[in-house]
Design a protein around this motif. Structure first.
Motif, PDB file in Angstrom:
ATOM      1  N   THR A 336       0.855  -1.195   0.000  1.00 16.52           N
ATOM      2  CA  THR A 336       0.000   0.000   0.000  1.00 16.52           C
ATOM      3  C   THR A 336       0.886   1.238   0.000  1.00 16.52           C
ATOM      4  OG1 THR A 336      -0.106   0.009   2.423  1.00 16.52           O
ATOM      5  CG2 THR A 336      -1.844  -1.175   1.255  1.00 16.52           C
ATOM      6  N   GLU A 337       0.381   2.321  -0.594  1.00 21.08           N
ATOM      7  CA  GLU A 337       1.113   3.580  -0.641  1.00 21.08           C
ATOM      8  C   GLU A 337       0.263   4.686  -0.056  1.00 21.08           C
ATOM      9  OE1 GLU A 337       2.643   4.616  -4.435  1.00 21.08           O
ATOM     10  OE2 GLU A 337       3.936   2.852  -4.610  1.00 21.08           O
ATOM     11  N   ASP A 338       0.926   5.592   0.709  1.00 18.30           N
ATOM     12  CA  ASP A 338       0.202   6.734   1.246  1.00 18.30           C
ATOM     13  C   ASP A 338       0.215   7.877   0.230  1.00 18.30           C
ATOM     14  OD1 ASP A 338       2.699   7.910   1.359  1.00 18.30           O
ATOM     15  OD2 ASP A 338       2.937   7.630   3.520  1.00 18.30           O
ATOM     16  N   VAL A 339      -0.304   9.023   0.606  1.00 12.74           N
ATOM     17  CA  VAL A 339      -0.413  10.152  -0.329  1.00 12.74           C
ATOM     18  C   VAL A 339       0.952  10.680  -0.745  1.00 12.74           C
ATOM     19  CG1 VAL A 339      -2.687  10.860   0.478  1.00 12.74           C
ATOM     20  CG2 VAL A 339      -0.632  11.717   1.639  1.00 12.74           C
ATOM     21  N   HIS A 340       1.991  10.373   0.046  1.00 18.06           N
ATOM     22  CA  HIS A 340       3.338  10.836  -0.277  1.00 18.06           C
ATOM     23  C   HIS A 340       4.114   9.805  -1.093  1.00 18.06           C
ATOM     24  CE1 HIS A 340       2.674  14.145   2.482  1.00 18.06           C
ATOM     25  NE2 HIS A 340       2.375  13.280   3.443  1.00 18.06           N
ATOM     26  N   GLY A 341       3.469   8.673  -1.421  1.00 14.74           N
ATOM     27  CA  GLY A 341       4.137   7.650  -2.207  1.00 14.74           C
ATOM     28  C   GLY A 341       4.968   6.685  -1.382  1.00 14.74           C
ATOM     29  N   ASN A 342       4.873   6.736  -0.062  1.00 11.18           N
ATOM     30  CA  ASN A 342       5.617   5.818   0.789  1.00 11.18           C
ATOM     31  C   ASN A 342       4.957   4.442   0.769  1.00 11.18           C
ATOM     32  OD1 ASN A 342       7.419   7.876   1.709  1.00 11.18           O
ATOM     33  ND2 ASN A 342       5.797   8.612   3.065  1.00 11.18           N
ATOM     34  N   ALA A 343       5.742   3.405   0.490  1.00 13.72           N
ATOM     35  CA  ALA A 343       5.219   2.042   0.350  1.00 13.72           C
ATOM     36  C   ALA A 343       5.317   1.278   1.657  1.00 13.72           C
ATOM     37  CB  ALA A 343       5.986   1.306  -0.740  1.00 13.72           C
ATOM     38  N   THR A 344       4.290   0.478   1.939  1.00 18.64           N
ATOM     39  CA  THR A 344       4.238  -0.316   3.160  1.00 18.64           C
ATOM     40  C   THR A 344       3.742  -1.718   2.840  1.00 18.64           C
ATOM     41  OG1 THR A 344       3.709   1.643   4.464  1.00 18.64           O
ATOM     42  CG2 THR A 344       3.272  -0.476   5.490  1.00 18.64           C
ATOM     43  N   THR A 351       4.890  -5.151  10.014  1.00 19.89           N
ATOM     44  CA  THR A 351       4.739  -4.083   9.032  1.00 19.89           C
ATOM     45  C   THR A 351       6.122  -3.667   8.553  1.00 19.89           C
ATOM     46  OG1 THR A 351       2.719  -3.262  10.069  1.00 19.89           O
ATOM     47  CG2 THR A 351       3.900  -1.739   8.636  1.00 19.89           C
ATOM     48  N   PHE A 352       6.294  -3.523   7.230  1.00 24.99           N
ATOM     49  CA  PHE A 352       7.578  -3.157   6.647  1.00 24.99           C
ATOM     50  C   PHE A 352       7.429  -1.862   5.855  1.00 24.99           C
ATOM     51  CE2 PHE A 352       7.486  -7.719   7.123  1.00 24.99           C
ATOM     52  CZ  PHE A 352       8.733  -8.038   7.630  1.00 24.99           C
ATOM     53  N   TYR A 353       8.291  -0.887   6.142  1.00 24.32           N
ATOM     54  CA  TYR A 353       8.394   0.302   5.313  1.00 24.32           C
ATOM     55  C   TYR A 353       9.402   0.017   4.208  1.00 24.32           C
ATOM     56  CZ  TYR A 353       5.853   3.063   8.774  1.00 24.32           C
ATOM     57  OH  TYR A 353       4.895   3.556   9.614  1.00 24.32           O
ATOM     58  N   VAL A 354       9.001   0.188   2.956  1.00 23.42           N
ATOM     59  CA  VAL A 354       9.850  -0.137   1.811  1.00 23.42           C
ATOM     60  C   VAL A 354      10.457   1.145   1.254  1.00 23.42           C
ATOM     61  CG1 VAL A 354       9.956  -1.234  -0.453  1.00 23.42           C
ATOM     62  CG2 VAL A 354       8.338  -2.072   1.276  1.00 23.42           C
ATOM     63  N   VAL A 355      11.770   1.196   1.196  1.00 21.79           N
ATOM     64  CA  VAL A 355      12.451   2.387   0.684  1.00 21.79           C
ATOM     65  C   VAL A 355      13.594   1.976  -0.233  1.00 21.79           C
ATOM     66  CG1 VAL A 355      11.896   3.809   2.693  1.00 21.79           C
ATOM     67  CG2 VAL A 355      14.005   2.482   2.682  1.00 21.79           C
TER      68      VAL A 355
END
Length: 471
Positions: A336-344, A351-355
């Motif tokens: 999933t992506e938030d409004v800023h384009g951050n992927a999770t 839960t993993f933050y993908v960068v």
């Protein structure tokens, strides 16, 4: 060696028994709170000499754990659950393991379970448990509750119980004569002085007036010789942590910070419980010194007390870096992506933050983690910012948590860095050389003429500090 801790529902890993560990059993009978305290305290006192691993009763019965296990640990809970799971085949394996040189540690319910007979709340039709037990490491009766007022899944009967330490049975010079320990429903080992000729040593007595007949003595903790091995059995919970164990860690006598999430908050329905927490927090160092001496008595090698390390950033790479991103694209249905384009990525446990390295902004990540952890069920994690590369620990330190406390790691988002243009550099992974790894992999593929269809080791997920199994 392994230390196995009897724990809650966890996933089985085929290789957990292949290395030397300490095993904490986790399943029918144990409580989540007791398992967490066991894992935290034993890892803190015994790491890196042992790996402390939670296991289930099914693993104890079916898997080949004995040859690499240093000690088997049974936390608090209700020992009837242990009986339902392990009577018969399971207990025969445990008994044989200890007789052949293994160690058994039983805290509270695990202490009852290690005795020849249990007499719990006799006459109380709601709570009464009476019967023989198969392990019988202690050749007598464990009788409880030592102090009245016990209520399952509550602190209504909890207290800071004062213990008199039998220093003559312990080798540690820093062991105190008197200390307080968390107590909630444990028993007393009846007539313990009468069993000294059968290999029973009393490590500590209750100093408070008991509410049951203890026969001769008032033993709260015993060490029993069993064949070539030994069993450490307790009525109270010396493994429960309530504050910092070292004054140098900003430990405050007036405002202690507590390690247990469930025991941390005020309990309006339990009058006086705040004082119980305060008394236990003030005596934390004495209690840890005493527990270390007990573990040494059992034959384990303790280490200098240290913080349980924080989780590190996870690095994902591929032999052909561009293919790392292809794998990520294959997971787009669960990203999933938030409004800023951050992927999770969120699965059942984590839960993993993908960068990507090029967009790896630790400031933004700190803020995201802080927001996430404000609602997470965690009581803190120690931070280590010594690395040139931002670590998961340094990110966690921004979330208003306190060092030296128990952490619910499933509630902490993990950071997954996808290296899609190059291999991770030495600053990012100082203990593992990705360039050398992939160079040798390519040489191996060329040497043995492996076909393109073989993709073994083409992708690598690397982290310096990760969870072994879900707690």
């Amino acid at each position: 060696m392994n230390i196995l801790v009897y724990s809650g529902a966890i996933q089985s890993h085929e290789s957990w028994w292949k290395n030397e560990n300490l095993i904490l059993t986790a399943g029918n009978g144990s409580t989540v709170e007791s398992v967490r305290h066991c894992l935290y305290t034993l890892r803190r006192l015994l790491s890196p000499n042992y790996a402390v691993i939670p296991v289930t009763g099914d693993m104890i019965i079916k898997e080949p754990w004995q040859s690499t296990c240093a000690a088997l640990v049974f936390p608090g809970g209700a020992d009837q659950g242990y009986c339902r799971t392990l009577n018969g085949a399971g207990n025969r394996r445990i008994r044989q393991f200890v007789e052949q040189g293994g160690k058994y540690i039983g805290f509270c319910a695990g202490g009852y379970y290690g005795c020849k007979r249990v007499e719990f709340e006799v006459g109380n039709r709601l709570l009464e448990v009476v019967g023989d037990r198969e392990l019988a490491f202690y050749p007598g009766i464990a009788r409880g509750c030592a102090f009245s007022g016990f209520v399952y899944h509550s602190e209504k009967g909890a207290r800071a119980s004062e213990l008199l330490v039998n220093r003559s049975s312990l080798s540690s010079g820093s062991t105190p004569n008197v200390l307080s320990s968390y107590y909630n429903g444990g028993g007393v080992f009846v007539d313990a002085p009468k069993f000294t000729n059968q290999g029973v040593e009393i490590l500590a007595d209750y100093n408070d007036k008991l509410d049951v007949d203890a026969g001769e003595g008032r033993a709260a903790m015993v060490c029993c010789k069993v064949g070539d091995g030994a069993a450490l059995l307790t009525g109270p919970h010396p493994e429960f942590v309530f504050g910092f164990s070292k004054p140098a860690d900003n430990w405050s006598l007036t405002k202690p910070r507590f390690a247990s999430q469930n025991l941390q908050h005020p309990k309006e329905d339990v009058p006086g419980f705040e004082k119980v927490r305060d008394d236990l927090a003030k005596d934390e160092k004495h209690r840890m010194d005493f527990l270390k001496a007990c573990l040494v008595k059992l034959g384990l090698t303790v280490s200098e007390e240290q913080n349980v390390p924080s989780l590190s950033i996870i690095h994902f790479s591929a032999m052909q870096p561009s293919k790392a991103n292809q794998v990520l694209q294959g997971l787009k249905e669960v990203i999933t992506e938030d409004v800023h384009g951050n992927a999770t990525i969120k699965d059942e446990n984590d839960t993993f933050y993908v960068v990507q390295p090029s967009t790896f902004d630790t400031k933004d990540l700190r803020q995201a983690l802080s927001e996430n952890q404000s609602t997470a069920t965690t009581t803190g994690a120690p931070a280590d910012q010594s690395s040139d590369s931002p670590s998961q620990a340094s990110i966690q330190s921004s979330s208003n948590t306190s060092a030296d406390q128990i952490v619910d790691y499933t509630a902490i988002p993990k950071t997954l860095v996808v290296h899609d243009s190059d291999y991770p550099g030495a600053k990012s992974t100082p203990y593992f050389n990705h360039h050398s790894f992939y160079a040798n992999l390519k040489q191996y593929i060329a040497q043995y003429n492996l076909t393109d269809s073989s993709t073994f080791a083409h992708h690598l997920l690397y982290g310096e500090v990760v969870e072994t199994v879900p707690d």
